[in-house]
Design a protein around this motif. Structure first.
Motif, PDB file in Angstrom:
ATOM      1  N   TRP A 319       5.711   0.266  -3.196  1.00 46.92           N
ATOM      2  CA  TRP A 319       5.148  -0.758  -4.083  1.00 46.92           C
ATOM      3  C   TRP A 319       4.650  -0.140  -5.389  1.00 46.92           C
ATOM      4  O   TRP A 319       4.817  -0.709  -6.468  1.00 46.92           O
ATOM      5  CB  TRP A 319       4.010  -1.470  -3.363  1.00 46.92           C
ATOM      6  CG  TRP A 319       3.379  -2.582  -4.131  1.00 46.92           C
ATOM      7  CD1 TRP A 319       3.786  -3.877  -4.225  1.00 46.92           C
ATOM      8  CD2 TRP A 319       2.175  -2.484  -4.925  1.00 46.92           C
ATOM      9  NE1 TRP A 319       2.923  -4.599  -5.019  1.00 46.92           N
ATOM     10  CE2 TRP A 319       1.926  -3.769  -5.462  1.00 46.92           C
ATOM     11  CE3 TRP A 319       1.301  -1.448  -5.218  1.00 46.92           C
ATOM     12  CZ2 TRP A 319       0.826  -4.033  -6.276  1.00 46.92           C
ATOM     13  CZ3 TRP A 319       0.207  -1.707  -6.026  1.00 46.92           C
ATOM     14  CH2 TRP A 319      -0.015  -2.990  -6.547  1.00 46.92           C
ATOM     15  N   LEU A 320       4.079   1.045  -5.320  1.00 45.11           N
ATOM     16  CA  LEU A 320       3.594   1.715  -6.517  1.00 45.11           C
ATOM     17  C   LEU A 320       4.728   2.168  -7.427  1.00 45.11           C
ATOM     18  O   LEU A 320       4.585   2.180  -8.654  1.00 45.11           O
ATOM     19  CB  LEU A 320       2.764   2.949  -6.129  1.00 45.11           C
ATOM     20  CG  LEU A 320       1.368   2.707  -5.552  1.00 45.11           C
ATOM     21  CD1 LEU A 320       0.820   3.997  -4.972  1.00 45.11           C
ATOM     22  CD2 LEU A 320       0.428   2.151  -6.614  1.00 45.11           C
ATOM     23  N   ASP A 330       8.778  -8.122  -1.741  1.00 48.91           N
ATOM     24  CA  ASP A 330       9.255  -7.818  -0.390  1.00 48.91           C
ATOM     25  C   ASP A 330       8.300  -6.870   0.320  1.00 48.91           C
ATOM     26  O   ASP A 330       8.044  -7.008   1.521  1.00 48.91           O
ATOM     27  CB  ASP A 330      10.649  -7.180  -0.452  1.00 48.91           C
ATOM     28  CG  ASP A 330      11.735  -8.167  -0.816  1.00 48.91           C
ATOM     29  OD1 ASP A 330      11.550  -9.382  -0.581  1.00 48.91           O
ATOM     30  OD2 ASP A 330      12.780  -7.725  -1.353  1.00 48.91           O
ATOM     31  N   MET A 331       7.754  -5.884  -0.404  1.00 49.80           N
ATOM     32  CA  MET A 331       6.813  -4.957   0.204  1.00 49.80           C
ATOM     33  C   MET A 331       5.496  -5.650   0.563  1.00 49.80           C
ATOM     34  O   MET A 331       4.888  -5.372   1.595  1.00 49.80           O
ATOM     35  CB  MET A 331       6.551  -3.779  -0.733  1.00 49.80           C
ATOM     36  CG  MET A 331       7.616  -2.703  -0.723  1.00 49.80           C
ATOM     37  SD  MET A 331       7.834  -1.896   0.888  1.00 49.80           S
ATOM     38  CE  MET A 331       9.250  -2.811   1.542  1.00 49.80           C
ATOM     39  N   VAL A 332       5.054  -6.541  -0.302  1.00 50.20           N
ATOM     40  CA  VAL A 332       3.844  -7.310   0.001  1.00 50.20           C
ATOM     41  C   VAL A 332       4.061  -8.143   1.255  1.00 50.20           C
ATOM     42  O   VAL A 332       3.199  -8.194   2.148  1.00 50.20           O
ATOM     43  CB  VAL A 332       3.460  -8.208  -1.188  1.00 50.20           C
ATOM     44  CG1 VAL A 332       2.328  -9.150  -0.802  1.00 50.20           C
ATOM     45  CG2 VAL A 332       3.059  -7.362  -2.391  1.00 50.20           C
ATOM     46  N   TRP A 353      -8.159  -2.532   1.877  1.00 51.38           N
ATOM     47  CA  TRP A 353      -8.014  -2.283   0.443  1.00 51.38           C
ATOM     48  C   TRP A 353      -6.546  -2.118   0.044  1.00 51.38           C
ATOM     49  O   TRP A 353      -6.172  -2.451  -1.076  1.00 51.38           O
ATOM     50  CB  TRP A 353      -8.845  -1.080   0.022  1.00 51.38           C
ATOM     51  CG  TRP A 353     -10.226  -1.458  -0.434  1.00 51.38           C
ATOM     52  CD1 TRP A 353     -10.610  -2.626  -1.057  1.00 51.38           C
ATOM     53  CD2 TRP A 353     -11.416  -0.674  -0.320  1.00 51.38           C
ATOM     54  NE1 TRP A 353     -11.946  -2.613  -1.327  1.00 51.38           N
ATOM     55  CE2 TRP A 353     -12.481  -1.426  -0.887  1.00 51.38           C
ATOM     56  CE3 TRP A 353     -11.696   0.583   0.213  1.00 51.38           C
ATOM     57  CZ2 TRP A 353     -13.777  -0.950  -0.953  1.00 51.38           C
ATOM     58  CZ3 TRP A 353     -12.993   1.058   0.158  1.00 51.38           C
ATOM     59  CH2 TRP A 353     -14.034   0.297  -0.422  1.00 51.38           C
ATOM     60  N   VAL A 354      -5.707  -1.609   0.949  1.00 49.38           N
ATOM     61  CA  VAL A 354      -4.270  -1.594   0.666  1.00 49.38           C
ATOM     62  C   VAL A 354      -3.766  -3.018   0.512  1.00 49.38           C
ATOM     63  O   VAL A 354      -3.010  -3.341  -0.410  1.00 49.38           O
ATOM     64  CB  VAL A 354      -3.489  -0.858   1.775  1.00 49.38           C
ATOM     65  CG1 VAL A 354      -1.984  -1.034   1.590  1.00 49.38           C
ATOM     66  CG2 VAL A 354      -3.838   0.626   1.788  1.00 49.38           C
ATOM     67  N   MET A 358      -2.236  -4.590  -3.087  1.00 54.67           N
ATOM     68  CA  MET A 358      -0.886  -5.140  -3.165  1.00 54.67           C
ATOM     69  C   MET A 358      -0.886  -6.652  -3.350  1.00 54.67           C
ATOM     70  O   MET A 358       0.119  -7.218  -3.799  1.00 54.67           O
ATOM     71  CB  MET A 358      -0.100  -4.771  -1.904  1.00 54.67           C
ATOM     72  CG  MET A 358       0.144  -3.281  -1.741  1.00 54.67           C
ATOM     73  SD  MET A 358       0.897  -2.837  -0.148  1.00 54.67           S
ATOM     74  CE  MET A 358       2.514  -3.606  -0.296  1.00 54.67           C
ATOM     75  N   SER A 359      -1.985  -7.306  -3.008  1.00 54.05           N
ATOM     76  CA  SER A 359      -2.087  -8.765  -3.091  1.00 54.05           C
ATOM     77  C   SER A 359      -3.341  -9.138  -3.866  1.00 54.05           C
ATOM     78  O   SER A 359      -4.343  -9.572  -3.277  1.00 54.05           O
ATOM     79  CB  SER A 359      -2.126  -9.383  -1.693  1.00 54.05           C
ATOM     80  OG  SER A 359      -1.000  -9.013  -0.942  1.00 54.05           O
ATOM     81  N   PRO A 360      -3.331  -8.980  -5.194  1.00 55.03           N
ATOM     82  CA  PRO A 360      -4.523  -9.267  -5.999  1.00 55.03           C
ATOM     83  C   PRO A 360      -5.036 -10.681  -5.765  1.00 55.03           C
ATOM     84  O   PRO A 360      -4.260 -11.628  -5.670  1.00 55.03           O
ATOM     85  CB  PRO A 360      -4.014  -9.094  -7.438  1.00 55.03           C
ATOM     86  CG  PRO A 360      -2.843  -8.186  -7.315  1.00 55.03           C
ATOM     87  CD  PRO A 360      -2.193  -8.508  -6.003  1.00 55.03           C
TER      88      PRO A 360
END
Length: 469
Positions: A319-320, A330-332, A353-354, A358-360
């Motif tokens: 994702w980064l 897709d990663m989220v 926190w991960v 990834m999901s603000p």
């Protein structure tokens, strides 16, 4: 669907009877001895202040560099005598490569938040450790750990045996000067590779320093070439290994390719098109099996809880590194269905926190992480047994199947101690094998504090009064 519901109904009825602990914890009477951890039961994570958090994180970093880091590598701090106030020796180092990668990620996020020269030096020291662990046994060969020959007696490792070697590493690393003569232990696994790729990915995604990025690119290419040489299997310099966890496939292979896809232009630009094609092909292939994997992922709560930790690192790495919005999505989606869906109530600050990074906007995940992290702050670096040791009760097969593991969770500061990284352990673990460690011979590395903290600072996920980005 109606048939499936009917088939599941007896299981659900039985499940209601097996969800949750059968008995409440029995509070052990305080002994007054130095090892006594019963005082933790009375501490309130809600009372932990912002100043407490920042102070303890700073202490964790100092603790890491003083008692854990060896040539930039993360070792478990130990005491040769229990009466010693501070560690003076080290554990077996079996997961040193994994958590050197995790530590590197923490220092990279700190540098991104502070832009301080001292923090850049910490990143470079950690990259030096990762270089050592991927070159002491041969270019691109994964060593689980490496330790100085002149000081070998302080390490919980034999100096001879299968997959153990020794090398004078004078010519291996231009950053930070030469290494001393080092013993090393290979027998690498995909767990070790996961930590390595995670640490390198965070550095590449967040650090702009030219030397650091060159270092990442060099390590990545050498590891990639070694994997390709043995058809995506982890091998030592002789082409040998004796573990079943050596096949680099699925999400981990994508993570390796995601990093090399970014760094290849620095090392071997002529490979760029082929690596790009391989990355996209592996990504699409993995998407095709996700539905099958989801059905079994819940059982990591029954056994192998650590797998969630590895999947989080792999998914976050990809994702980064991939800016494509569809693949990021897709990663989220993967993380939500395969990790967060089964851990959202586990008071695991790292996994929460991960999820939030990834999901603000997931304020529930942020709130869960902020509370769980403050609970972990309470725990001392010296690792005495949980005050509930001997009363462990894990979710059984049925409870895991119907996903009612939340009812077994114990607050982070009351769990069984873990040296490398507290968040890798199951949230109901308080210890049930053997007598409790009443001597506090071990200490934590401190990584469980500074890694998630600086990640949360970097992504603006903390919600404590007076806290700046």
């Amino acid at each position: 669907m109606r048939t499936l519901t009917l088939l599941m109904l007896p299981l659900l009825i039985i499940g209601c009877a097996v969800c949750g602990r059968e008995e409440d914890f029995v509070r052990m009477p305080p002994t007054g001895e130095s090892w006594d951890a019963t005082y933790l039961i009375d501490l309130d994570p809600d009372a932990v202040s912002t100043a407490d958090v920042t102070s303890q994180v700073a202490a964790a970093e100092t603790h890491y560099w003083t008692y854990s880091a060896v040539e930039g590598c993360a070792w478990q701090p130990m005491r040769s005598k229990t009466e010693l106030a501070n560690p003076d020796s080290y554990g077996s180092g079996g997961d040193t490569l994994i958590f050197t990668g995790f530590a590197t990620a923490g220092f990279a996020w700190k540098l991104a938040a502070t832009d301080d020269a001292g923090d850049l030096a910490a990143v470079q020291r950690s990259l030096r450790g990762l270089y050592l662990l991927t070159h002491v046994g041969g270019d691109g060969v994964l060593a689980r750990c490496a330790w100085p020959a002149e000081d070998a007696a302080r390490f919980g490792r034999a100096t001879s045996g299968d997959f153990i070697g020794v090398r004078s590493a004078d010519d291996m690393n231009p950053i930070g000067g030469p290494f001393p003569t080092m013993y090393y232990y290979t027998r690498g696994t995909k767990d070790q590779l996961t930590g390595l790729i995670f640490g390198l990915s965070v550095v590449w995604a967040t650090v702009t320093d030219h030397d650091a990025r060159e270092f990442v690119a060099r390590i990545t290419e050498d590891v990639y070439d070694q994997l390709i040489k043995y058809h995506w299997r982890i091998r030592d310099s002789k082409g040998e290994n004796d573990t079943s966890a050596d096949d680099v496939d699925d999400l981990l292979r994508i993570a390796v390719l995601a990093l090399y896809r970014q760094t290849v232009v620095t090392t071997t630009p002529g490979r760029k098109d082929q690596v790009e094609a391989d990355y996209l092909a592996e990504f699409e292939k993995f998407k095709g099996v996700l539905g099958i994997l989801e059905a079994s992922d819940r059982y990591n709560n029954y056994d192998q809880y650590y797998a969630f930790n590895l999947r989080a690192a792999r998914a976050l790495s990809i994702w980064l590194l991939d800016e494509d919005p569809d693949r990021r999505s897709d990663m989220v989606d993967y993380y939500e269905k395969h990790v967060w869906n089964f851990t959202d109530c586990h008071q695991n600050a790292w996994l929460a926190w991960v999820r939030a990074a990834m999901s603000p906007g997931d304020e529930a995940a942020i709130a869960a992480a902020n509370w769980a992290f403050r609970a972990q702050v309470i725990k001392p670096f010296r690792l005495y047994a949980s005050p509930y040791h001997g009363q462990e009760e894990s979710p059984g097969l049925i409870a895991t199947t119907i996903d009612c593991t939340c009812d077994f969770v114990v607050a982070p500061h009351l769990r069984e101690p873990s040296q490398y990284f507290a968040w890798q352990e199951a949230p109901w673990a308080v210890g049930d094998k053997g007598p409790p460690d009443l001597e506090g011979q071990r200490s934590s590395t401190g990584i469980e504090l500074f890694l998630p903290y600086w990640m949360a600072r970097h992504f603006s996920l903390v919600r404590w009064p007076g806290m700046l980005r």
